[in-house]
Design an enzyme around this catalytic site. Structure first.
Site, short mmCIF file in Angstrom:
data_model
loop_
_atom_site.label_atom_id
_atom_site.label_comp_id
_atom_site.label_asym_id
_atom_site.label_seq_id
_atom_site.Cartn_x
_atom_site.Cartn_y
_atom_site.Cartn_z
N TYR A 1 -0.97 5.02 13.88
CA TYR A 1 -2.37 5.19 13.48
C TYR A 1 -3.08 6.19 14.39
CZ TYR A 1 -6.84 4.08 11.37
OH TYR A 1 -8.03 4.18 10.70
N PRO B 1 -4.98 7.90 1.16
CA PRO B 1 -5.93 7.88 2.28
C PRO B 1 -5.81 6.67 3.21
CG PRO B 1 -7.03 7.28 0.24
CD PRO B 1 -5.64 7.70 -0.13
N HIS C 1 -13.11 4.96 18.76
CA HIS C 1 -12.70 3.59 18.42
C HIS C 1 -11.42 3.21 19.17
CE1 HIS C 1 -15.06 2.79 14.45
NE2 HIS C 1 -15.80 3.35 15.38
N LYS D 1 -4.52 10.13 7.23
CA LYS D 1 -3.69 11.17 7.85
C LYS D 1 -3.91 12.58 7.28
CE LYS D 1 -1.59 8.74 10.88
NZ LYS D 1 -2.48 8.67 12.05
N TYR E 1 -9.81 -2.95 7.51
CA TYR E 1 -8.90 -2.79 6.37
C TYR E 1 -8.68 -4.17 5.78
CZ TYR E 1 -7.75 1.99 7.83
OH TYR E 1 -7.80 3.32 8.15
C1 PHB Z 1 -13.23 7.04 5.59
O1 PHB Z 1 -14.06 6.75 6.47
O2 PHB Z 1 -13.54 7.69 4.61
C2 PHB Z 1 -11.83 6.56 5.75
C3 PHB Z 1 -11.44 5.95 6.93
C4 PHB Z 1 -10.16 5.49 7.08
C5 PHB Z 1 -9.26 5.63 6.05
C6 PHB Z 1 -9.63 6.25 4.86
C7 PHB Z 1 -10.92 6.72 4.71
O3 PHB Z 1 -8.00 5.15 6.19
#
Ligand code: PHB
Ligand code: APR
Length: 388
Positions: A383, A292, A72, A296, A200
């Site tokens: 990130y 989450p 990505h 990280k 997000y």
């Molecule tokens: C996930 O795909 O489970 C996932 C991806 C990004 C995050 C948290 C969880 O920030």
């Protein structure tokens, strides 16, 4: 039994450490409380930083990730129905790999089986002894029978509820914690992702995240209250709530389907200091937890393991104690940077009950993020992962 490094825990941290040590000719045994199937049944985040990708390659377990993982170049942030994009590649020259943590664990297990290194699954009553001396030992039971391993070092890679951190005298350890007043309800489904990139979502009804595991498997999360029960969320209710939080285009593209997994996780920040106690060295979730939001958890486990494996290689091959002496400080310096980023992103995107001022500050901060190249670059750098 004798080994050079006794590793407690066969999660990503313990398995990756075992792989790197083996590569450098350092003997190790892994003791895991659960079965391999149980370890593989846990579903966790799936965004891997480039430095962690490189480390998995170095450990010789990256081939399937490169074949099946999704690279990505950026991510999307949706604020009250309007989507913005942060272009990692343009801002930092780096990308991230979207590949499930379960798959990484499986690749690490296969890698360990291929080198024939020992892992004891179903190890009960693991106990750590004498790690403040030069001759630490670990005892455990299998089928009721007591076993003992004499070793040079113990690596505590047994996650947040493990025995390693708990074995340290309380006066020798400090902990720092923030418990957030909300959780994430996650749903995994065999449906195509709603977008090519993660989205997000900041919305008045609460945070949401549209993520993925592959072109045919999606992972979605919605912010929920801490007293919520999964049973109160049949699939249809989950999809309806998600639709209320995402933007119009995503709503049109969203393909819903039956959940193959659904669970609620609380959000927590936690750090224990230091990470070394004589010949006991902590790594991964045993020493720290991040919410989450910044994805990280696994990446921090990887950086700990990198510093720790280097320190042990220096100890055995260069007869230098410098790496071990600095392990805790080096690891914690990176841990706190990721703790800051995860805390900031969590606070920025979640509905915070009760404070209209905090909501306005979120919007002002997001406006700044989208309007300032410097702010967007700082986000992207964190990130995609800071250098080791
Ligand atoms: C996930 O795909 O489970 C996932 C991806 C990004 C995050 C948290 C969880 O920030
Ligand atoms: N004895 C032996 N093994 C134990 C004990 C014990 N007393 N307690 C816990 N374990 C095992 C757990 O069963 C688990 O398999 O230690 C392992 C720890 O694995 P994780 O919790 O995955 O921790 P870690 O390897 O540090 O994970 C790093 O990956 O799984 C994610 O959320 C995790 O993002 C984090 C990252």
């Amino acid at each position: 039994m004798r080994t050079q490094v006794a590793i407690i825990g066969a999660g990503p941290a313990g398995l990756l450490l075992g792989q790197l040590l083996h590569k450098h000719g350092i003997d190790n045994i892994i003791l895991e409380r659960h079965t391999g199937e149980y370890v593989l049944s846990r579903i966790r985040a799936g965004v891997i930083e480039q430095v962690a990708v490189d480390l998995l390659d170095e450990a010789g377990v990256g081939a399937r990730m490169h074949r099946e993982g999704l690279v990505h170049d950026g991510t999307q942030i949706c604020v009250d129905g309007v989507r913005h994009r942060i272009d990692f590649k343009a801002l930092t020259g780096k990308t991230v790999m979207v590949y499930g943590q379960t798959e990484i664990t499986k690749d690490l297990m296969d890698g360990r089986a291929a080198i024939g290194a020992p892992t004891v699954y179903g190890a009960q009553d693991v106990a750590l002894h004498d790690f403040s001396s030069d001759q630490p030992r670990v005892t455990y039971r299998v089928d009721g029978q007591l076993h003992e391993i004499a070793c040079d070092f113990i690596a505590g890679c047994d996650g947040s509820h493990g025995i390693s951190r708990q074995s340290v005298p309380p006066a020798a350890i400090s902990s720092y914690e923030r418990i957030y007043p909300f959780g994430w309800l996650g749903l995994l489904s065999d449906t195509p992702p709603v977008s090519q990139e993660l989205i997000y979502v900041r919305h008045q009804r609460g945070f949401a995240l549209c993520s993925m595991r592959s072109p045919t498997r999606s992972r979605y999360y919605i912010q929920c209250s801490l007293d919520e029960e999964v049973e109160a969320w049949p699939d249809a209710r989950f999809w309806d709530e998600l639709k209320l939080r995402i933007d119009g285009e995503a709503r049109v593209c969203l393909v819903t389907g039956p959940a193959i997994e659904k669970s609620i996780a609380p959000l927590r920040s936690f750090v224990a200091e230091p990470m070394r106690f004589g010949r006991l060295l902590l790594a991964g979730d045993a020493a720290h937890i991040v919410p989450p939001t910044g994805a990280k958890g696994l990446n921090l486990a990887a950086s700990d393991v990198r510093y720790l494996s280097q320190a042990l290689v220096e100890h055995y091959h260069e007869k230098s104690a410098a790496g071990l002496a600095h392990y805790s400080d080096r690891a914690l310096a990176r841990v706190w940077k990721a703790e800051r980023f995860s805390w900031w992103l969590t606070t920025l995107l979640h509905a915070l009950p009760g404070s209209a001022f905090d909501g306005k500050m979120q919007l002002a901060e997001l406006d700044y993020l989208f309007g300032s190249r410097a702010a967007a670059t700082a986000f992207a750098e964190n990130y995609v992962g800071l250098p080791f």
